[in-house]
Design a protein around this motif. Structure first.
Motif, PDB file in Angstrom:
ATOM      1  N   ASP A 473      19.532 -43.014  23.846  1.00  0.00           N
ATOM      2  CA  ASP A 473      19.282 -41.635  24.268  1.00  0.00           C
ATOM      3  C   ASP A 473      17.982 -41.067  23.668  1.00  0.00           C
ATOM      4  O   ASP A 473      17.864 -39.865  23.407  1.00  0.00           O
ATOM      5  N   ALA A 474      16.998 -41.956  23.423  1.00  0.00           N
ATOM      6  CA  ALA A 474      15.752 -41.511  22.784  1.00  0.00           C
ATOM      7  C   ALA A 474      15.056 -40.433  23.601  1.00  0.00           C
ATOM      8  O   ALA A 474      14.550 -39.448  23.052  1.00  0.00           O
ATOM      9  N   LEU A 475      15.044 -40.590  24.953  1.00  0.00           N
ATOM     10  CA  LEU A 475      14.324 -39.629  25.790  1.00  0.00           C
ATOM     11  C   LEU A 475      14.941 -38.244  25.701  1.00  0.00           C
ATOM     12  O   LEU A 475      14.227 -37.242  25.527  1.00  0.00           O
ATOM     13  N   GLU A 476      16.250 -38.161  25.788  1.00  0.00           N
ATOM     14  CA  GLU A 476      16.904 -36.856  25.737  1.00  0.00           C
ATOM     15  C   GLU A 476      16.759 -36.212  24.358  1.00  0.00           C
ATOM     16  O   GLU A 476      16.544 -35.001  24.233  1.00  0.00           O
ATOM     17  N   ARG A 477      16.851 -37.030  23.317  1.00  0.00           N
ATOM     18  CA  ARG A 477      16.707 -36.486  21.969  1.00  0.00           C
ATOM     19  C   ARG A 477      15.276 -36.009  21.732  1.00  0.00           C
ATOM     20  O   ARG A 477      15.052 -34.976  21.072  1.00  0.00           O
ATOM     21  N   LEU A 478      14.332 -36.752  22.294  1.00  0.00           N
ATOM     22  CA  LEU A 478      12.927 -36.332  22.172  1.00  0.00           C
ATOM     23  C   LEU A 478      12.691 -35.038  22.945  1.00  0.00           C
ATOM     24  O   LEU A 478      11.978 -34.133  22.459  1.00  0.00           O
ATOM     25  N   ARG A 479      13.285 -34.915  24.117  1.00  0.00           N
ATOM     26  CA  ARG A 479      13.138 -33.680  24.903  1.00  0.00           C
ATOM     27  C   ARG A 479      13.719 -32.474  24.171  1.00  0.00           C
ATOM     28  O   ARG A 479      13.170 -31.374  24.229  1.00  0.00           O
ATOM     29  N   ASP A 480      14.817 -32.687  23.468  1.00  0.00           N
ATOM     30  CA  ASP A 480      15.382 -31.582  22.681  1.00  0.00           C
ATOM     31  C   ASP A 480      14.380 -31.110  21.625  1.00  0.00           C
ATOM     32  O   ASP A 480      14.261 -29.913  21.351  1.00  0.00           O
ATOM     33  N   LEU A 481      13.647 -32.062  21.042  1.00  0.00           N
ATOM     34  CA  LEU A 481      12.647 -31.716  20.031  1.00  0.00           C
ATOM     35  C   LEU A 481      11.437 -31.021  20.644  1.00  0.00           C
ATOM     36  O   LEU A 481      10.911 -30.043  20.095  1.00  0.00           O
ATOM     37  N   THR A 482      10.956 -31.520  21.782  1.00  0.00           N
ATOM     38  CA  THR A 482       9.760 -30.929  22.388  1.00  0.00           C
ATOM     39  C   THR A 482      10.028 -29.517  22.878  1.00  0.00           C
ATOM     40  O   THR A 482       9.125 -28.681  22.906  1.00  0.00           O
TER      41      THR A 482
END
Length: 632
Positions: A473-482
């Motif tokens: 789930d790297a993409l979703e977790r990264l989107r939460d950060l951005t």
């Protein structure tokens, strides 16, 4: 004493044409154009003003003819320099050579046809009877022609225009930050073109005053370097009207002194005539020395208050510091090189003439002193917030794979995690309103830092790295950060890893991927192809190229150093595209050397040259189009 007082009147008379030309030079200097064509403008005006006045019998017609000739030549130079991006120094030299050749040819033709390029009288002189009994003022001001008197309102008017009008502000913006000025709606090409024409008009007045007001005739090469002296006065005055005026008066008095020495001494006349030019060289040298001295305070004189001011005006970088063994493609190995994303980002800020405070954790073997950089004209790296832990620092081995990809082998991932900065490491820093770069680490650790920074009012810029994007789930977790961040700084490799290896690096293709991060400002780093900027001012994406034709030593840290330079630009108030140029220039120095050795290949002059180059390459036909529209 009488001789010195007697120099005042001739000194002002000799300084008048230099000062008019220098006022014109200030306009082009403010616009970022080094105009050494002042000499040529003056010479053309001197010839045509005398020729027209002699032919018509009207000094007004002669003056207007001289001003028109200089302004027309300046307009041609403006089109070539602004519209066609020619080098202004080369064009300025060409203008000077052209003016000398043309006036010499026209003078010889006039002499052959027995035409007279002499006038019975010059401009009318003003006499103030109430000054007759004032010893010094009478000699200085009385019986001076109208153009000498007009210098007083001219100096005041130029000072007012540059400091108090919207045109003056646009002129300064066009010279110092053209991309930011364009983003703010300033027609940079039109402003620069106008500055060149204005310089031509003022040089035209200078040439007319010299030929009609002073000697009432035209002779071959009669300007005799006065335009070059005017250019030197602008450099000495740093573009300030007051200092430039003082410099011109100084040069005028030097010329008057040279004349007096010829009369009163047995010095060879050639040496005496060198006095004004020697003084010119000394003045420019002194100006550079004083400018350097203002920024060259020894480290021991820097106070705690200075550090706080510097930190509040700079950026903060939170991330890793590492000790790297770098293996270059030619087989050379560079051991114990200070590196890490935080170190290179701070280096980029330093190269962009900004301050960076590093927040990191290191082992007791880390050579922190090597990171404490400071440059004469600004730029400093602070390590006060680096926490030293017992044991070894993070050690990496960097090498190139067969496909040319850069690979980092980390000695211990546990050490990497342990030496990631924590929220409590930020406690002593003032963060509200400051840009803080959260350098690559695990997504979980980045979340802790981002949440703390946002709670304390910081503006957060987020970077990441491929080996942290392999978790589920790297993409979703990264989107939460951005979504929490103010700026996202991925590379094209990150985008391709998340959205497919075939993703092109053009703005249109990247737009959908960038939009999914829902971050107000995103900059995609594309290596040798530069960067693509997405923000409210460029929602479709704006490409800023990398500096080309560089001898690349090692690209390690180029992306991190871009981050630091870019954030310094934002902290200074630059628009995103202009800040990207600042970042690209910083990165260009990093690829030419390795780590803290970079300052050995760095100079402020080269930085300014590269910034100007990138500012001109970006949207290369835009200024030409603006110029055509402005003239139509």
């Amino acid at each position: 004493m009488n001789d010195l007082i007697g120099l005042l009147g001739p000194g002002i008379l000799l300084a008048a044409p230099i000062l008019y030309a220098a006022l014109g030079g200030i306009f082009t200097q403010r616009a970022g154009i080094f105009n050494i064509g002042l000499e040529g403008f003056m010479l053309l005006s001197a010839y045509f003003s005398v020729a027209a006045a002699s032919a018509t019998g009207s000094l007004l017609v002669g003056t207007l003819a001289g001003v028109a000739a200089a302004a027309l030549t300046a307009a041609v130079m403006g089109v070539i320099v602004v519209g066609f991006k020619a080098d202004e120094v080369i064009v300025g030299i060409a203008v000077n050579v052209f003016a000398l050749g043309l006036t010499t040819f026209l003078l010889s033709n006039a002499q052959a046809s027995e035409s007279r390029l002499e006038l019975a009288a010059g401009y009318p002189q003003l006499h103030l009877s109430w000054l007759d009994d004032v010893p010094v003022l009478n000699q200085v001001f009385n019986n001076r022609d109208v153009l000498v008197w007009a210098l007083i309102p001219a100096v005041l008017a130029v000072s007012y225009v540059l400091r108090r009008t919207s045109f003056g502000l646009r002129l300064k913006a066009a010279g110092e930050a053209p991309l930011a000025a364009r983003a703010a709606g300033v027609r940079v090409a039109g402003v620069r073109f106008a500055s060149v024409v204005i310089s031509g008009v003022l040089c035209g007045i200078a040439g007319a005053q010299l030929a009609i007001g002073s000697v009432h005739l035209f002779s071959e090469n009669m300007t005799s370097g006065r335009g070059i002296i005017a250019f030197a006065a602008v450099i000495f005055g740093a573009g300030l009207v007051s200092r430039t005026t003082v410099a011109c008066l100084l040069f005028g008095f030097a010329q008057a002194l040279a004349g007096l020495l010829q009369i009163r001494t047995d010095f060879p006349p050639q040496f005496v005539l060198m006095v004004p030019f020697i003084l010119t060289i000394l003045a420019v040298t002194l100006s550079d020395a004083l400018r350097g001295r203002r920024v060259r305070r020894p480290a021991e004189e820097v106070t705690a208050e200075d550090v706080l001011v510097a930190e509040s005006a700079g950026i903060v970088v939170a991330g890793h510091l590492t000790i790297d063994e770098i293996r270059l493609p030619d087989g050379q190995t560079l051991p114990a090189t200070t590196g890490g994303a935080a170190g290179y980002a701070a280096l980029g800020a330093f190269l962009a003439q900004g301050d960076a405070a590093i927040v990191a954790r290191v082992g007791s073997d880390y050579p922190l002193a090597r990171l404490e950089l400071q440059h004469l004209d600004g730029g400093r790296v602070h390590t006060d917030s680096v926490r030293v832990l017992p044991g070894r620092s993070i050690h990496n081995v960097a090498w190139y794979a067969a496909d040319g990809a850069r690979v980092f082998d980390i000695e211990s991932f546990d050490v990497l995690v342990a030496q990631t900065p924590q929220p409590e490491d930020l406690a002593d820093l003032k963060l509200e309103g400051r840009w803080v770069l959260v350098a690559p680490t695990t997504l979980e650790q980045q979340r802790h830092l981002v949440e703390e920074l946002k709670a304390r009012g910081a503006r957060v810029a987020l970077d990441t790295e491929l080996h942290y994007l392999t978790v589920p789930d790297a993409l979703e977790r990264l989107r939460d950060l951005t979504r929490l961040s103010d700026c996202f700084l991925p590379s094209i490799e990150h985008i391709r890893h998340l959205f497919g290896a075939g993703t092109p690096d053009d703005p249109a293709s990247l737009q959908a991927a960038v939009a999914s991060f829902d971050c107000p400002l995103t900059v995609v780093k594309c290596g040798r192809d530069g960067v693509v900027v997405y923000d409210s001012g460029a929602p479709q994406g704006a490409t800023v190229p990398a500096v080309s034709d560089l001898e690349v030593s090692d690209p390690t840290g180029a992306g991190d150093s871009f981050n630091g330079g870019f954030l310094v630009g934002l902290a200074r108030g630059e628009r995103a595209v202009a800040a990207a140029v600042t970042g690209c220039v910083a990165a260009s120095f990093v690829v030419q050397s390795v780590g803290v050795e970079v300052p050995t290949v760095f100079s402020s002059l080269e930085r300014a040259s590269r910034y100007r180059l990138l500012s001109r390459i970006e949207t290369p036909s835009l200024e030409r189009e603006e110029l055509v529209q402005d003239q139509s």
